[in-house]
Scaffold this motif. Structure first.
Motif, short mmCIF file in Angstrom:
data_model
loop_
_atom_site.label_atom_id
_atom_site.label_comp_id
_atom_site.label_asym_id
_atom_site.label_seq_id
_atom_site.Cartn_x
_atom_site.Cartn_y
_atom_site.Cartn_z
N ALA A 1 38.49 42.89 51.52
CA ALA A 1 39.73 42.90 50.74
C ALA A 1 39.92 41.55 50.04
CB ALA A 1 40.92 43.21 51.64
N PRO A 2 39.24 41.34 48.92
CA PRO A 2 39.44 40.10 48.16
C PRO A 2 40.89 39.96 47.70
CG PRO A 2 37.48 41.27 47.40
CD PRO A 2 38.23 42.21 48.29
N GLY A 3 41.43 38.77 47.82
CA GLY A 3 42.83 38.56 47.45
C GLY A 3 43.12 38.89 46.00
N GLU A 4 42.14 38.67 45.12
CA GLU A 4 42.35 38.94 43.71
C GLU A 4 42.67 40.41 43.44
OE1 GLU A 4 39.63 35.40 44.13
OE2 GLU A 4 39.76 37.41 45.02
N GLU A 5 42.25 41.30 44.36
CA GLU A 5 42.47 42.73 44.15
C GLU A 5 43.88 43.17 44.54
OE1 GLU A 5 39.32 45.00 45.92
OE2 GLU A 5 37.76 43.94 44.80
N GLY A 6 44.65 42.26 45.11
CA GLY A 6 46.03 42.60 45.46
C GLY A 6 46.87 42.96 44.26
N ILE A 7 46.48 42.46 43.08
CA ILE A 7 47.26 42.72 41.87
C ILE A 7 47.16 44.19 41.44
CG2 ILE A 7 45.45 42.22 40.15
CD1 ILE A 7 47.63 40.64 38.60
N ARG A 8 46.13 44.90 41.88
CA ARG A 8 45.93 46.27 41.43
C ARG A 8 47.01 47.21 41.97
NH1 ARG A 8 39.36 46.70 42.36
NH2 ARG A 8 38.78 44.97 40.98
N GLY A 9 47.15 47.25 43.29
CA GLY A 9 48.18 48.10 43.87
C GLY A 9 49.57 47.66 43.44
N LEU A 10 49.76 46.33 43.33
CA LEU A 10 51.07 45.82 42.90
C LEU A 10 51.37 46.24 41.47
CD1 LEU A 10 53.57 44.09 43.55
CD2 LEU A 10 52.34 42.15 42.55
N THR A 11 50.36 46.25 40.62
CA THR A 11 50.56 46.69 39.24
C THR A 11 51.02 48.14 39.19
OG1 THR A 11 48.96 45.11 38.32
CG2 THR A 11 49.40 47.10 37.03
N ILE A 12 50.43 48.98 40.03
CA ILE A 12 50.87 50.38 40.09
C ILE A 12 52.32 50.44 40.55
CG2 ILE A 12 50.51 52.62 41.21
CD1 ILE A 12 47.54 51.91 41.44
#
Length: 389
Positions: free
Chosen positions: A323-334
């Protein structure tokens, strides 16, 4: 480095849980050396519980002490990006709790800071360790399900009574939490929604009901419809007032459908892809041959300990992050897009208009029932919050 020395920012429910995991010895190559919290009663509790762990009032002092190599950010949502950015600037590796933040603009700034630092950056998406969802991702990415056509996730087993919301003045407020079920309970589901199928929506239309059956100001009942570049569609339904609730994730592709429910996975596998059957079939009302396959139990999920172990291994030996931290923006964007669609009563295209979302969020913060005794926030961002939860 032979061992990672961890410091925890915020020792509320999640922070103390991570501390106990580290102190248990379950994570090889890791040790808890320090914690910090802005609330004195929390600090006193920590001193009594862990006599060999340094306790600080703020993260800056803890990081400057030289006692830590990495930090776990477990403070309230709004502070995740600012704490992470500060830690990266001081050479720390950073593991943040979910959600990555409250609004995508601040999370993008955090991602930029992480990239510039060269340090490891992870997020506690512990459900990515769940063998069921890992298996689903594998089956989809390998082509076993064919091209995705439809997703449906009804996740209404997040039941929360009014007493839960009354347990803290910050809970379920725009200024205190930045949202309701989407920002608090559903970050894992929203992440898995895009992670397992391997694609983000291109646009979203959503309907959020605020305070449905509860005395709160934020959303606790949501229905969202998503469209994807390949023509697929998705529906995401969630609530904190349904009893009993449901957790059913269904993904349909050209080669059948996969359903995860009650901790089990079932694959209805077509003998041939639906487009091929449709092209050759000449019989009205016929359907492709389908086999029902019960996917074997994939074993227990290591959950939070698994994420911390993976993050530690990434620091010590370069193991790839789950779970790379940079990918946290994806679910948050949704999540942000669902909010924004409901607020403007219309479609929201992705990539998200982050400035419009922030402007609408700030309107709700301005009228929020939560008021922290602190200087007024800059108009360009929501109020900064401290403490634990």
């Amino acid at each position: 480095m032979s061992k990672v020395r961890y410091g925890i920012i915020g020792i509320g429910n999640m922070g103390s849980g991570h501390a106990n995991t580290l102190k248990s010895g379950a994570i090889a190559g890791a040790e808890l050396t320090a914690v910090c919290d802005g609330i004195e009663s929390k600090r006193a509790w920590a001193r009594e519980k862990w006599s060999d762990v340094a306790v600080f009032e703020d993260s800056a002092s803890m990081i400057a002490s030289g006692l830590v190599d990495a930090v776990i950010v477990a403070c309230p949502h709004y502070d995740h990006p600012s704490e992470a950015i500060q830690a990266f600037a001081q050479g720390m590796h950073v593991l943040i709790e979910k959600p990555a933040g409250v609004y995508a603009k601040q999370v993008r700034e955090m991602n930029d800071a992480a990239a510039a630092s060269g340090r490891k950056f992870g997020i506690v998406y512990n459900q990515r360790m769940n063998p069921l969802y890992r298996k689903l991702r594998e089956l989809i990415s390998s082509g076993e399900l064919g091209e995705i056509r439809r997703t449906n996730w009804i996740i209404t087993n997040w039941y929360r009574p009014q007493a839960y919301y009354d347990s803290g003045t910050w809970r379920a407020t725009w200024a205190g939490e930045g949202g309701g079920v989407l920002i608090n309970q559903c970050p894992h589901n929203l992440d898995l929604w895009q992670w397992t199928i391997g694609m983000m929506p291109t646009r979203i239309r959503a309907f959020c009901q605020n305070g449905k059956h509860r005395n709160i100001e934020v959303e606790n009942d949501v229905t969202a419809y998503a469209e994807y570049a390949n023509g697929a569609t998705g529906v995401f339904i969630t609530s904190t007032a349904d009893a009993p609730g449901t957790n059913r994730f269904e993904v349909t592709g050209e080669r059948g459908k996969i359903v995860i429910e009650d901790g089990k996975m079932t694959f209805w596998r077509l003998r041939e892809p639906e487009p091929e059957f449709n092209a050759r079939n000449r019989t009205p009302f016929a359907g492709p041959e389908c086999w029902k396959i019960e996917i074997p139990d994939q074993g227990p999920s290591p959950e939070h300990a698994g994420i911390i172990r993976n993050f530690t291994d990434a620091i010590l030996s370069g193991t790839e992050l789950v779970a790379p931290g940079e990918e946290g923006i994806r679910g948050l964007t949704i999540s942000n897009a669902i909010h924004l669609s409901s607020w403007i009563d219309g479609w929201v295209d992705l990539p998200l208009d982050e400035e419009l979302h922030l402007a609408e969020l700030n309107k709700r913060i301005a009228t929020s029932s939560y008021r922290k005794e602190a200087p007024a926030a800059d108009a360009s961002k929501p109020a900064d919050l401290t403490g634990t939860f």
